[in-house]
Scaffold this motif. Structure first.
Motif, mmCIF file in Angstrom:
data_model
loop_
_atom_site.group_PDB
_atom_site.id
_atom_site.type_symbol
_atom_site.label_atom_id
_atom_site.label_comp_id
_atom_site.label_asym_id
_atom_site.label_seq_id
_atom_site.Cartn_x
_atom_site.Cartn_y
_atom_site.Cartn_z
ATOM 1 N N HIS A 139 11.348 5.143 0.571
ATOM 2 C CA HIS A 139 12.025 5.778 1.946
ATOM 3 C C HIS A 139 13.059 4.855 2.376
ATOM 4 O O HIS A 139 12.777 3.753 2.332
ATOM 5 C CB HIS A 139 11.001 5.977 3.005
ATOM 6 C CG HIS A 139 11.519 6.155 4.314
ATOM 7 N ND1 HIS A 139 12.053 7.253 4.755
ATOM 8 C CD2 HIS A 139 11.220 5.332 5.341
ATOM 9 C CE1 HIS A 139 12.593 6.979 6.007
ATOM 10 N NE2 HIS A 139 12.338 5.999 6.535
ATOM 11 N N SER A 389 10.582 10.359 3.159
ATOM 12 C CA SER A 389 11.436 10.439 4.291
ATOM 13 C C SER A 389 11.266 11.903 5.096
ATOM 14 O O SER A 389 11.234 11.720 6.477
ATOM 15 C CB SER A 389 13.018 10.378 3.795
ATOM 16 O OG SER A 389 13.221 9.316 3.114
ATOM 17 N N ARG A 392 8.037 11.562 6.934
ATOM 18 C CA ARG A 392 8.318 10.400 8.217
ATOM 19 C C ARG A 392 9.049 11.231 9.117
ATOM 20 O O ARG A 392 8.805 11.000 10.286
ATOM 21 C CB ARG A 392 9.088 9.470 7.590
ATOM 22 C CG ARG A 392 9.233 8.263 8.612
ATOM 23 C CD ARG A 392 10.202 7.085 8.258
ATOM 24 N NE ARG A 392 10.411 6.147 9.230
ATOM 25 C CZ ARG A 392 9.798 5.082 9.644
ATOM 26 N NH1 ARG A 392 8.270 5.067 9.025
ATOM 27 N NH2 ARG A 392 9.962 4.212 10.482
#
Length: 428
Positions: A139, A389, A392
């Motif tokens: 990420h 990502s 997240r």
């Protein structure tokens, strides 16, 4: 051409993207994260250049965009910060945010700078996200978007002394004989339509800057005639020289003119009444001027000191300049705005008007639309090509309360949610 007010668009540079990379070394089978951070985007900075006297340069160039920062690289190499974009402005420039009306900067001195839009920070590389639980994260952040806004640039000329009065009272003539300035002089009203500046030297080696400002008419504080184009420039002057045509050849009443000019100044900005004012009776070489002066002095009272002059023959001009120089020696600097009220406005704007991190609306096609500066910033900084990502990003939305708010608005499993131009499916 004299240009004293323009609107421009400024966009700071975006931050460079962080990188997700890993060490690739011989005999190191499981290299750790090695993605560098992106560089900071360019700020847009206004800088005072004393050689400029007008905003003419912005007449045809109204868009300013800073460069983005360099992307992060492998082997923990960070991207380079972008060089700031420097835009030159003349001394006396006021910078205001068009959307909010908040004054951002008051630029008066040579070399003075102000950052009007800030560049976005660089995105973090995957090294920044390594933890004992996840030592090799896949990420990295995209760069933060740079700020953007429309700016109103307003020039208020920097002069120690401002000449005020009705049209054709002799302001330009006076400036032309006491300085090297060459203002346009003609026998019709509003010959002067832009401010003229001149440096005046007295016989005792003192000097000051005098501004011949466009003639005022009744209702100027409401923008009638040259109105605000004139009045904005008088705000910076430390001493006001009020010129009156004492000959009354054009059928004007000197006493009425005196009171009307002062009323216009007070209506525009009450702080202008605090300026020291020197009253000048011009055209004293005309036949009826002395009689009119006596009537004028009786009407305004003995407390008002009047300097009789003839700008044409230069009689009385020397004494006037010495009196102006004496007044300037103890005349204070006046702020352009009421500092107390300005501070109060800033506090209210900053602390009492919270900005929602996101707003939910329902489009005509039934899609839930999410908007908001903070939400869009997080969205733009997410690399959706990486599953980690995306996860997240989903956690951030949940933490911001987006999921709960969508449920309150009636969102169900499978409904579409739109952020900017992208659509997502709402999953319980």
């Amino acid at each position: 051409m004299f240009v004293d007010k323009v609107t421009v668009y400024a966009k700071a540079g975006d931050g460079g993207n962080g990188m997700a990379a890993y060490r690739r070394e011989k005999y190191v089978p499981d290299g750790g994260p090695a993605g560098g951070d992106g560089g900071r985007g360019a700020n847009v900075i206004l800088e005072v250049e004393e050689g400029l006297r007008t905003l003419m340069d912005f007449r045809y160039n109204r868009h300013f965009k800073g460069k983005r920062g360099e992307h992060g690289m492998s082997k923990n190499m960070h991207g380079k910060n972008a060089s700031d974009l420097i835009v030159k402005v003349p001394p006396g420039t006021i910078v205001t945010d068009e959307a909010t009306g908040i004054m951002l900067a008051d630029l008066t001195e040579h070399g003075q700078r102000a950052i009007v839009v800030k560049g976005g920070r660089g995105g973090r590389g995957n090294v920044r996200f390594a933890t004992p639980v996840n030592p090799a994260p896949d990420h990295a952040e995209n760069g933060e978007p740079g700020q953007e806004r429309n700016l109103v640039l307003e020039l208020k000329v920097l002069a120690d002394v401002g000449l005020v009065g009705f049209p054709s009272v002799g302001k330009s003539t006076l400036l032309s004989i006491v300085s090297s300035a060459k203002p346009k002089i003609a026998d019709y009203h509003f010959t002067t339509i832009t401010p003229n500046l001149g440096v005046v030297d007295t016989q005792d080696n003192r000097s000051f800057v005098m501004a011949d400002l466009p003639g005022l008419i009744e209702g100027a504080h409401e923008g009638i005639g040259l109105g605000h184009q004139f009045l904005r420039h008088i705000e910076r002057t430390r001493v006001i020289v009020h010129m009156i045509d004492m000959s009354a050849l054009e059928g004007r009443d000197p006493i009425a003119d005196y009171h009307k000019i002062n009323e216009e100044l007070a209506e525009y900005n009450y702080r202008l009444t605090e300026r020291p004012q020197i009253v000048v009776a011009n055209k004293m070489d005309m036949p009826d001027s002395q009689t009119n002066l006596e009537k004028f002095q009786e009407a305004v009272g003995e407390d008002v000191t009047i300097f009789p002059i003839s700008a044409l023959t230069k009689d009385g001009v020397r004494e006037l300049l010495l009196a102006i120089a004496d007044e300037l020696e103890h005349a204070p600097e006046f702020p352009l705005y009421d500092e107390e009220s300005d501070e109060e406005a800033r506090v209210i704007y900053k602390h009492e008007v919270p900005v929602d991190p996101f707003i939910i609306t329902r489009a005509d096609d039934g899609v839930y639309e999410l908007t908001g500066a903070e939400l869009e910033r997080v969205f733009k900084m997410t690399d959706f090509s990486r599953d980690e990502s995306v996860r997240r990003f989903a956690r951030k939305l949940r933490h911001m309360g987006v999921d709960a708010s969508l449920r309150e608005r009636g969102a169900k499993d499978g409904d579409l949610v739109r952020i900017l131009k992208y659509e997502f499916e709402f999953i319980e």
